[in-house]
Structure formats: structure tokens, C-alpha cells
Design an enzyme around this catalytic site. Structure first.
Site, PDB file in Angstrom:
ATOM      1  N   HIS A 138       0.800  -1.244   0.000  1.00  0.00           N
ATOM      2  CA  HIS A 138       0.000   0.000   0.000  1.00  0.00           C
ATOM      3  C   HIS A 138       0.827   1.286   0.000  1.00  0.00           C
ATOM      4  O   HIS A 138       0.417   2.308   0.545  1.00  0.00           O
ATOM      5  CB  HIS A 138      -1.006   0.015   1.166  1.00  0.00           C
ATOM      6  CG  HIS A 138      -2.299   0.675   0.766  1.00  0.00           C
ATOM      7  ND1 HIS A 138      -3.414   0.728   1.572  1.00  0.00           N
ATOM      8  CD2 HIS A 138      -2.630   1.326  -0.375  1.00  0.00           C
ATOM      9  CE1 HIS A 138      -4.372   1.375   0.959  1.00  0.00           C
ATOM     10  NE2 HIS A 138      -3.929   1.753  -0.233  1.00  0.00           N
TER      11      HIS A 138
ATOM     12  N   HIS B 244      -8.436  -6.090   8.226  1.00  0.00           N
ATOM     13  CA  HIS B 244      -9.141  -5.185   7.301  1.00  0.00           C
ATOM     14  C   HIS B 244     -10.231  -6.004   6.603  1.00  0.00           C
ATOM     15  O   HIS B 244      -9.994  -7.163   6.241  1.00  0.00           O
ATOM     16  CB  HIS B 244      -8.117  -4.674   6.280  1.00  0.00           C
ATOM     17  CG  HIS B 244      -8.586  -3.525   5.443  1.00  0.00           C
ATOM     18  ND1 HIS B 244      -9.576  -3.662   4.498  1.00  0.00           N
ATOM     19  CD2 HIS B 244      -8.196  -2.230   5.392  1.00  0.00           C
ATOM     20  CE1 HIS B 244      -9.765  -2.489   3.904  1.00  0.00           C
ATOM     21  NE2 HIS B 244      -8.939  -1.599   4.438  1.00  0.00           N
TER      22      HIS B 244
HETATM   23 MG    MG Z   1      -5.443  -0.017   7.930  1.00  0.00          MG
END
Ligand code: MG
Length: 466
Positions: A137, A234
Site C-alpha cells: 500500500h 481489514h
Molecule cells: Mg489499515
């Protein structure tokens, strides 16, 4: 020239001159394992008081090491939090935050700037081998992937597991709560190649763990850095067969219990390989629980707010450090520390000098790890949302200049700021601003100093692929 390349140029001839000593040097260098959960709340582990999620491996890790009660992520959402962890710098400096797009998306054109130095890049100078396993990410285009940022090996998904929704498939909350892998076109990447799409998310934790175990075994004779960044908890939540439907806490508990199993496997492998007493293992999370997901999100325990917000629940995280023989067992550190401190701490233990051409916002906390009763290393914490400071903590006191829920309603300014004593009132319930104007003046001054010295980087999060 990149810092790591420069150091290598300086160090390589030195190492050759002291011929034969390379191996001896290597034997003394500690290994580092950094395990990073995604959206795990302050209250989601057994050793942080969760009543029904069972985390025996993490509880044991805490018994054998140190547990922090005031450890902060540097942001309340994924991308900026990870940029800070990897560089020791506030995301506003690297441009890895934005007021408009809070994280990177599959249509994002940018990623972590080439000029930033990651832990893996810095450690290269001292001969470390590094692997990133899990969610990155910090940019999904090839030039931003881990293997272009100091890591010798990468296996994982390049962005969040709820991104890349497949058009025509069920979306929204219903899909997130009853997920099927084909709803998201999330790629699984090895080094720079996509090896599976959509990634079979049911087996991600299991496969990440197998990759981590293999990496440790393959590198048991040389110094290594393993960055194990879990995809979960998540949402959407997926567990493998052995864990699916097994916990008391529903699928969220299943997923956390599988991560706990994974931590146990890694510690067991380190011990079996004879590396336990030469490896620092740190476990923490990128941001607080995603409260708008109801029971599919985690819990911040007694803390206020969650993911996306600058209330304590958004950024204060469970954090455990383990190094048998070095960190005294059963320790608790109640002083402030942050993911920003990981970069300078690891570099110091690896005897790598931190770069001196930039501001590092972290502090070396190794002396505090080895002597939990020692003086605090950090007295200040700035709580950014995007490019703006919303709150500042100094010592026990936290002043909120702006507050906003993690998602939804707009920001609310406070003048004077709201003030809480986090030692007396960790849940941020009782505003004591009126009785403490001097404390507020002091924090306002710290904030002004911080802003005056700040040279924000250009945001990398807004530009899209055309
Ligand atoms: Mg996160």
C-alpha cells in the site's frame, strides 16, 4: 545517488580490507521481524483485555517481552501510516498523505517517492537481506513496489483487499459482510509479477506465514529484516478452513486468531533455527478499528473513536516487542512511543547511521526496550489527518484543535482546543481546557514550532492514472 548505494560504496571496500571478518560481523548483527496488522484495534487482543478473542501466541509474546500501553501509529489510515513506519518520517514530509484522497487506490499514479529511504534500503548498507510479505500500500505500479524499495523479496497484495471491486458483482456493506473472493480483483504479487488474480483471500494469512517461515529458514546464517504486513483484519474478512467459524467473536475473531497462530509459527521458527536470542520481533497495527463496519470491524477497547479519526482509538495501537535475553520478560511500557520510532531503533541496533540530510521524526527507543523503567524518549505526538494537524499530545495532555469522526460528518474546529489528561482520562471524556490555560498555551507553542519548521512534501496521493 541513493543513501543505501552511497553507504554500500563506502562500506564494501572496508569489509574487503578486513578480509574474513564479514562473517563474524554478520553473526553479531541482530535480525528484525516487524509484524504489522491492518485495522486491529487497541482492544482486540487477549493481552489487551478482549474477553472472547483468544490470542495465546501474542499473549505469550507479551509475557516474554514488553507490551506498550501508549504506542501510536503515525496516521489513522493505511497509506500514510505505512509510509511513516517504513521511513520514520511524518507522512506530510514524504507527501504520502492528502486532504482529498486519504490513501492510494488502484487508479493512483504515484507511490512512495524514490528519495525516501525505507528501513530495508538503510539496512542494505550493513549487509541485510529483506523481505516484505503481505500488504504494501505504498504504490502498486512496478517502480513503487517493495523490490524497488530495498526489499530483496516481495509476496503479497499491493493495496487493500476491499479495493478493485469487480463491476457487476455485489458491492457495499452486504458484499463486505458476506464476501466471496471473486468480488474483488485484488492481485497477488511475487516480486514484480502478478501470480494470482483475484487473490484467494481465504488462504492469504496461511500463505504469508509459509513464506515468512521459509524466508527465516533460508536466511538463518545472515542478518535479515522481515516485514510481515498482514492483509487482515481489514475487511472483507477471510480465514482459512482451520479458523473459519471457530472463534467466539465471529469471523473477525477467526481472522485475528489466525494472525495470532501466524505470530506463534514465526516465533517458533526463530527458536527452532536458534535465532530467538538474536532477533527483535515487533508486533503492532497500522490504525485503529473500522467502527462503521459494526461487528465486522474491531474494537478500540476503552479508547474513543477508531480508524480514520485522531481520537485515541484511531491511532493508539496494541504493540508488543520480543527479544529473549535482551528485553526483560513481563514488562509494560506506559510511556509514549510510535511507529515513527521503529526506523531509528532498528537502524541503531543494526549499527547503521540514520540519514542526516532530512528530518527523522522518530527516536531510538532501544534503551527503553531493554530497560523499560528508563526515561521516556518521546514527549510529543502530532496527530495528523491528511495534511493537517488535528491534535497534539504533550506528556499526559492532549489538545484537539479539530475533531472529526473517522468517516462522514465534516470537521469541527475548537478554540480553545479541547483538552484531556490521557493518564486520568484515557477515554477522552472530560474536557479540562477551562481549568488549564497554561497547558494549552504550552501545546499551542509546540504546534507553532512544529509548523514553522515543517517543509511539507508534495502530495503523492491525488494524481490518477490517465
Ligand atoms: Mg489499515
Amino acid at each position: 545517488m541513493k543513501y543505501s548505494a552511497f553507504l554500500k560504496l563506502v562500506l564494501t571496500p572496508l569489509i574487503s580490507i578486513v578480509a574474513g571478518s564479514t562473517l563474524v560481523m554478520a553473526a553479531g548483527q541482530p535480525n528484525f521481524v516487524l509484524i504489522f496488522a491492518d485495522d486491529l484495534g487497541y482492544g482486540d487482543l487477549g493481552c489487551y483485555g478482549h474477553p472472547s478473542i483468544k490470542t495465546p501466541s501474542l499473549d505469550r509474546m507479551a509475557e516474554q517481552g514488553v507490551r506498550f500501553t501508549s504506542f501510536y501509529a503515525a496516521a489513522s489510515v493505511c497509506t500514510p501510516s505505512r509510509a511513516a513506519l517504513m521511513t520514520g518520517r511524518l507522512p506530510v514530509r514524504s507527501g504520502m498523505c492528502s486532504d482529498r484522497r486519504r490513501v492510494l487506490f488502484p487508479d493512483s499514479a504515484n507511490g512512495i517517492p524514490e528519495s525516501e529511504i525505507t528501513i530495508a534500503e538503510a539496512l542494505k548498507a550493513n549487509g541485510y537481506t529483506s523481505a516484505c510479505i503481505g500488504k504494501w500500500h505504498l504504490g502498486h505500479l512496478k517502480q513503487y513496489l517493495p523490490t524497488q524499495n530495498g526489499f530483496d523479496y516481495y509476496f503479497g497484495i499491493p493495496y487493500s483487499n476491499d479495493m478493485d471491486h469487480v463491476p457487476g458483482k455485489p458491492g457495499g456493506k452486504n458484499a463486505l459482510r458476506n464476501p466471496k473472493i471473486e468480488y474483488w480483483n485484488v492481485p497477488l504479487v511475487r516480486n514484480n509479477e502478478i501470480i494470482e488474480r483475484p487473490a484467494n483471500q481465504h488462504t492469504l494469512t496461511k500463505r504469508y506465514t509459509a513464506e515468512a517461515v521459509k524466508f527465516i529458514k533460508n536466511n538463518n546464517d545472515k542478518p535479515f529484516f522481515l516485514y510481515m504486513a498482514h492483509t487482515f483484519p481489514h475487511i472483507p474478512l477471510f480465514a482459512s478452513d482451520k479458523f473459519d467459524g471457530k472463534s467466539m467473536r465471529g469471523i473477525f475473531g477467526d481472522v485475528v486468531e489466525e494472525i495470532d497462530w501466524s505470530v506463534g509459527r514465526i516465533l517458533e521458527t526463530l527458536r527452532n533455527e536458534g535465532l530467538g536470542e538474536n532477533t527483535l520481533v515487533i508486533f503492532t497495527s497500522d490504525n485503529g478499528p473500522w467502527l462503521t463496519q459494526d461487528e465486522f470491524g474491531g474494537s478500540a477497547g476503552l479508547l474513543r473513536g477508531g480508524k480514520g479519526s485522531t481520537w485515541e482509538g484511531g491511532m493508539r495501537e496494541p504493540a508488543i516487542a520480543w527479544w529473549p535475553g535482551k528485553i526483560p520478560p513481563n514488562s509494560v511500557i506506559r510511556k509514549m512511543a510510535s511507529t515513527l520510532d521503529v526506523f531509528p531503533t532498528i537502524l541503531s541496533l543494526a549499527e547503521v547511521s540514520p540519514p542526516n540530510d532530512r528530518i527523522i521524526d522518530g527516536t531510538d527507543i532501544s534503551s527503553m526496550l531493554f530497560n523499560p523503567g528508563s526515561e521516556p524518549k518521546r514527549d510529543l505526538m502530532f496527530f495528523y489527518r491528511g495534511e493537517r494537524v488535528f491534535a497534539v499530545r504533550k506528556g499526559a495532555y492532549k489538545a484537539h484543535f479539530i475533531t472529526q469522526k473517522g468517516y462522514g460528518a465534516g470537521p469541527q474546529k475548537h478554540d480553545p482546543p479541547l483538552l484531556f489528561n490521557l493518564e486520568v482520562d484515557p477515554s477522552e471524556q472530560y474536557n479540562i481546557a477551562e481549568k488549564n490555560p497554561g497547558v494549552i498555551d504550552d501545546i499551542v507553542e509546540e504546534l507553532a514550532k512544529h509548523k514553522n519548521a515543517l517543509k511539507p512534501g508534495k502530495t503523492q496521493l491525488d494524481e490518477r492514472i490517465r
